[in-house]
Design an enzyme around this catalytic site. Structure first.
Site, PDB file in Angstrom:
ATOM      1  N   GLU A   1       0.834  -1.207   0.000  1.00  0.00           N
ATOM      2  CA  GLU A   1       0.000   0.000   0.000  1.00  0.00           C
ATOM      3  C   GLU A   1       0.872   1.262   0.000  1.00  0.00           C
ATOM      4  O   GLU A   1       0.748   2.120   0.877  1.00  0.00           O
ATOM      5  CB  GLU A   1      -0.974  -0.006   1.183  1.00  0.00           C
TER       6      GLU A   1
ATOM      7  N   GLU B   1      -5.301  -8.382  -0.870  1.00  0.00           N
ATOM      8  CA  GLU B   1      -6.089  -8.057   0.321  1.00  0.00           C
ATOM      9  C   GLU B   1      -7.528  -7.827  -0.121  1.00  0.00           C
ATOM     10  O   GLU B   1      -7.786  -6.975  -0.974  1.00  0.00           O
ATOM     11  CB  GLU B   1      -5.576  -6.814   1.055  1.00  0.00           C
TER      12      GLU B   1
END
Length: 517
Positions: free
Chosen positions: A198, A321
């Site tokens: 991320e 995810e």
């Protein structure tokens, strides 16, 4: 009123006819068994374990001296349950935690490892008891592959390169000898290595272009023996943002095997107040269905970019995810992300599996968040107690789809499940030819109130019978507890063709996986 206007009468008759048709009309699912498609990589059913709450400590790792039965510190009950899932791959150590994790702090005698503070999740002490060697004990006990997430945020290229050498070198280098000193002679098998996580957020708040340059520099120095080279994963975008996929697929030409992507299903669509895991109304049931089905378009948008920039399909699209994210359970640490898991979560999982199968040529890995005690978990524990969640059972039912070959499915007369202004397709379906040669069909009924009848056809052949399992329950938020660990679990499901026609009745809010004979 004695007489009815003829026009009104005709309209009423027409409506009655339509209503009658709707009552008996069946959804028709046709499988084209003669047109095999892409193989569903087993890693589409991958898992994710982050240093977060009790996701690792207590939930899985209790230490070799614990009174809870364990193997090398890992709970035997959890190991057995996960082995039954045929877990193909585990991602570790994060997540956001990965960009604060320094691997050297997790090797050597555990009593000598430094205690740190997990500033990402709960501000609790991180003892570093689970490090590189312990993680590989886990994946080897499970028979799974390892997906290691490197630290780009607070780490360095040197740190990542040395970690990869420590894990994979078969030479007499200082790092390989250090690994041997710490108890491991042979190199570890690192199947996948990600550069950061991320990067758009907790991994550094970077722009796509800045990250692309850092990625190219980092992977220049990530080296391993040729036969032990992992696949390298670039940290990609999330939600509706395709700029990361666009930038990375254009600018990075070497050492990139996949681009990651994250998307969480939130009932309300708002991070501030996400919605409860249980005790919700039908409004949040259908909003959850709608929001999770958005995964299809999100993947399609990114795949379209990849098909333009990478027509040879060298770059995979890894949804590493995903899952449901609710408000944490009352009385728990908000940084531990502990939530209950209900039948709704199992339906969400199955809907996503069916979507992933449709993009099997690009989506070669996904990792639900997370394996134990965190978000949409497979397993919940409380000290020495353990239970399997409805999501666990959905994964277990879909095991035959691991490494299966996709088959085209056409759905005709699929009804809509509606509530107010929101509508979603009532039936979701996916079919594949398993490694055992059998034809498998997965069906989901999203409607929590009504059963639906489905006719199954196999193009160019006949469907004589189906047998498999079904998962449903009386309440939308039915879930397993430590007092009633089997409140929600699969039951056998069969149907026989009659008069050359094979019909199946899907109960409300159900997941069905069958072998079509």
């Amino acid at each position: 009123m004695r007489f009815m206007n003829k026009t009104i009468f005709a309209a009423a008759a027409s409506l009655l006819a339509c209503a009658s048709f709707a009552a008996w009309a069946e959804t028709v699912v046709t499988i084209d068994a003669a047109k095999p498609g892409a193989v569903i990589n087993k890693n589409v059913y991958g898992q994710f374990a982050e240093h977060l709450g009790t996701g690792i400590y207590e939930g899985m790792w209790v230490g070799p001296d614990s009174p809870i039965p364990n193997t090398k510190g890992w709970r035997n009950d959890v190991l057995a349950a996960l082995k039954d899932l045929h877990v193909p791959l585990v991602r570790w150590p994060g997540g956001c935690f990965a960009d604060e994790y320094h691997w050297r702090e997790g090797i050597g005698p555990r009593k000598d490892r430094p205690v740190k503070v997990n500033t990402m999740w709960g501000g609790v002490e991180e003892p570093n008891w689970v490090g590189t060697h312990e993680f590989f004990d886990l994946v080897e006990l499970l028979g799974a592959d390892a997906y290691v997430n490197g630290n780009l945020g607070t780490g360095s290229n040197q740190e990542m390169a040395e970690w990869l050498e420590y894990m994979t070198s078969n030479t007499k280098s200082g790092l390989a000898e250090l690994r041997r000193k710490n108890g491991r002679d042979k190199p570890f098998k690192v199947a996948y290595f990600a550069v950061g996580n991320e990067a758009w957020g907790c991994g550094g708040n970077m722009t796509p272009g800045h990250y692309a340059n850092l990625y190219k520099t980092a992977t220049t120095f990530l080296k391993a023996p040729h036969d032990s080279r992992p696949k390298f994963i670039a940290s990609g975008g999330n939600d509706n943002d395709v700029t990361w996929t666009t930038t990375l697929s254009k600018e990075v030409k070497d050492n990139i095997d996949a681009i990651s992507f994250h998307y969480y299903t939130i009932p309300t669509g708002k991070w501030e107040v996400k919605g409860a895991a249980t005790g919700f109304g039908e409004g949040e049931w259908i909003s959850t269905m709608k929001n999770t089905l958005a995964m299809d378009k999100l993947i399609a948008n990114n795949v379209k970019v990849l098909d333009q920039n990478d027509p040879q399909k060298k770059i995979g699209f890894y949804v590493d995810e995903w899952g449901t994210w609710y408000d944490v359970e009352k009385g728990t640490n908000s940084g531990f992300l502990y939530q209950q898991n209900s039948l709704r979560d199992a339906v969400v999982a199955a809907l996503n599996f069916n979507i992933f199968h449709n993009y099997a040529d690009r989506v070669r890995m996904t990792n639900i968040a997370q394996m134990v005690n965190v978000l949409q978990a497979m397993i919940l524990t409380d000290k020495d107690k353990m239970l399997k969640t409805p999501t666990y059972h959905a994964y277990h039912m879909y095991v035959p789809f691991q490494d299966a070959t996709t088959l085209p499915v056409a759905i005709k007369d699929n009804g809509a499940y509606k509530l107010g202004e929101t509508a979603v397709p009532q039936v979701s379906a996916s079919a594949a030819r398993g490694k055992d040669g059998k034809l498998y069909l997965a069906l989901v009924n999203t409607n929590p109130n009504k059963e639906t009848e489905v006719t199954v056809n196999v193009a160019g052949g006949k469907a004589g019978a189906v047998q498999g399992r079904m998962l449903t329950a009386g309440a939308m938020d039915a879930h397993n507890t430590f007092a009633q660990p089997d409140a929600v679990k699969p039951v056998p499901f069969t149907a026989q063709a009659k008069g050359g026609k094979l019909s199946m009745k899907l109960p409300a809010k159900s997941v069905v996986v069958v072998n079509v004979e």
